[in-house]
Design an enzyme around this catalytic site. Structure first.
Site, PDB file in Angstrom:
ATOM      1  N   ASP A  93       1.005  -1.535   0.294  1.00 35.01           N
ATOM      2  CA  ASP A  93      -0.079  -0.045   0.408  1.00 35.01           C
ATOM      3  C   ASP A  93       0.938   0.861   0.487  1.00 35.01           C
ATOM      4  OD1 ASP A  93      -1.986  -1.942   0.229  1.00 35.01           O
ATOM      5  OD2 ASP A  93      -3.025  -0.659   2.123  1.00 35.01           O
ATOM      6  N   LYS A 155      -6.941   3.254  -3.064  1.00 36.03           N
ATOM      7  CA  LYS A 155      -7.162   3.011  -2.082  1.00 36.03           C
ATOM      8  C   LYS A 155      -7.679   5.347  -1.180  1.00 36.03           C
ATOM      9  CE  LYS A 155      -5.113   2.163   2.375  1.00 36.03           C
ATOM     10  NZ  LYS A 155      -4.418   1.345   3.203  1.00 36.03           N
ATOM     11  N   LYS A 186      -9.539  -0.009  -2.504  1.00 33.66           N
ATOM     12  CA  LYS A 186      -9.919   0.069  -0.885  1.00 33.66           C
ATOM     13  C   LYS A 186     -10.008   1.034  -0.527  1.00 33.66           C
ATOM     14  CE  LYS A 186      -6.396  -1.537   2.816  1.00 33.66           C
ATOM     15  NZ  LYS A 186      -5.498  -2.257   3.225  1.00 33.66           N
TER      16      LYS A 186
END
Length: 240
Positions: A93, A155, A186
């Site tokens: 991430d 994300k 996400k």
């Protein structure tokens, strides 16, 4: 109706507390095992420990890069990502280049993503665009660069730079989906109850980063148990 097992596979159970000790992290991993989440998300320092503690499970180990500021160089991000993969991380991430987004230098944002994706290869790369800091145009541009740069996910947030309230979050998800139509999404940052989880899943989210995974699962199980009894037997309010 979604099952508990299916819901757990949406959740990336997160502990990014930089004061957490090894003993506390082991307790966190034990909690993750109870629910068999899709993944745990840990700081780079704990990637090796996570891999060892979860070796007998199917759970993925996710770690963060250039976190939480998103102001590092591409070269430093590439080095961090490669080191994390070497240490056993399954997914990355990564913070997007926030100063470049704010300057509307989307070419630099894209090149940053391309370089890190090339470094991690087949490993999943999620790019955190930090919606709470962005205008509508910046959210759209950053999402489009995730699409163009080859990221696997866009994300919403790190959770460290403020969280969006419900309606702002729903609007951000719409913008992300419109501008990165071929990427998964996400959601993270303040996703701490089953009612909100239910809403973001309905909005198209496929992974959820949260430190409240165990609470969400317990709430879900309470809702399911409440639906199994007759109306006369119900003694408390439903959560949704």
């Amino acid at each position: 109706m979604i099952t508990a097992e299916e819901l757990a596979q949406y959740i990336e159970f997160t502990n990014l507390d930089n004061t957490a000790t090894e003993e506390q992290m082991k307790a966190f991993f034990d909690k993750a095992k109870e629910y068999n989440f899709y993944a745990v998300v840990v700081l780079p320092h704990y990637v090796k420990l996570a891999k060892e503690e979860l070796k007998d499970t199917d759970m993925k180990v996710v770690t963060v890069v250039d976190f939480p500021l998103g102001a590092g160089t591409t070269e430093s991000k590439v080095a961090e990502a490669k080191d994390a993969i070497k240490n056993g991380a399954d997914e990355i991430d990564m913070m997007a280049n926030i100063p470049a987004i704010k300057e509307h230098n989307f070419k630099a944002v894209k090149e940053d993503i391309i370089a890190v994706k090339e470094a991690v290869g087949d490993h999943i790369l999620k790019v955190i665009i930090e919606n709470a800091l962005l205008t509508v145009d910046e959210k759209a541009g950053a999402s489009a660069m995730c699409e163009a740069g080859g990221a696997d996910f866009v994300k919403t947030s790190s959770g460290f730079n403020g969280n969006e309230h419900f309606y702002a979050l729903m609007e951000s998800l719409r913008i992300m989906k419109k501008n990165a139509p071929h990427k998964e999404i996400k959601a993270a940052g303040g996703i701490n109850n089953y009612k909100l989880v239910n809403n973001v899943i309905a909005a198209g989210v496929t992974k959820i980063g949260t430190s409240s995974g165990h609470i969400i699962m317990d709430q879900f199980n309470h809702v399911m148990d409440n639906q199994k009894v007759s109306p006369e037997q119900k003694t408390g309010p439903r959560l949704i």
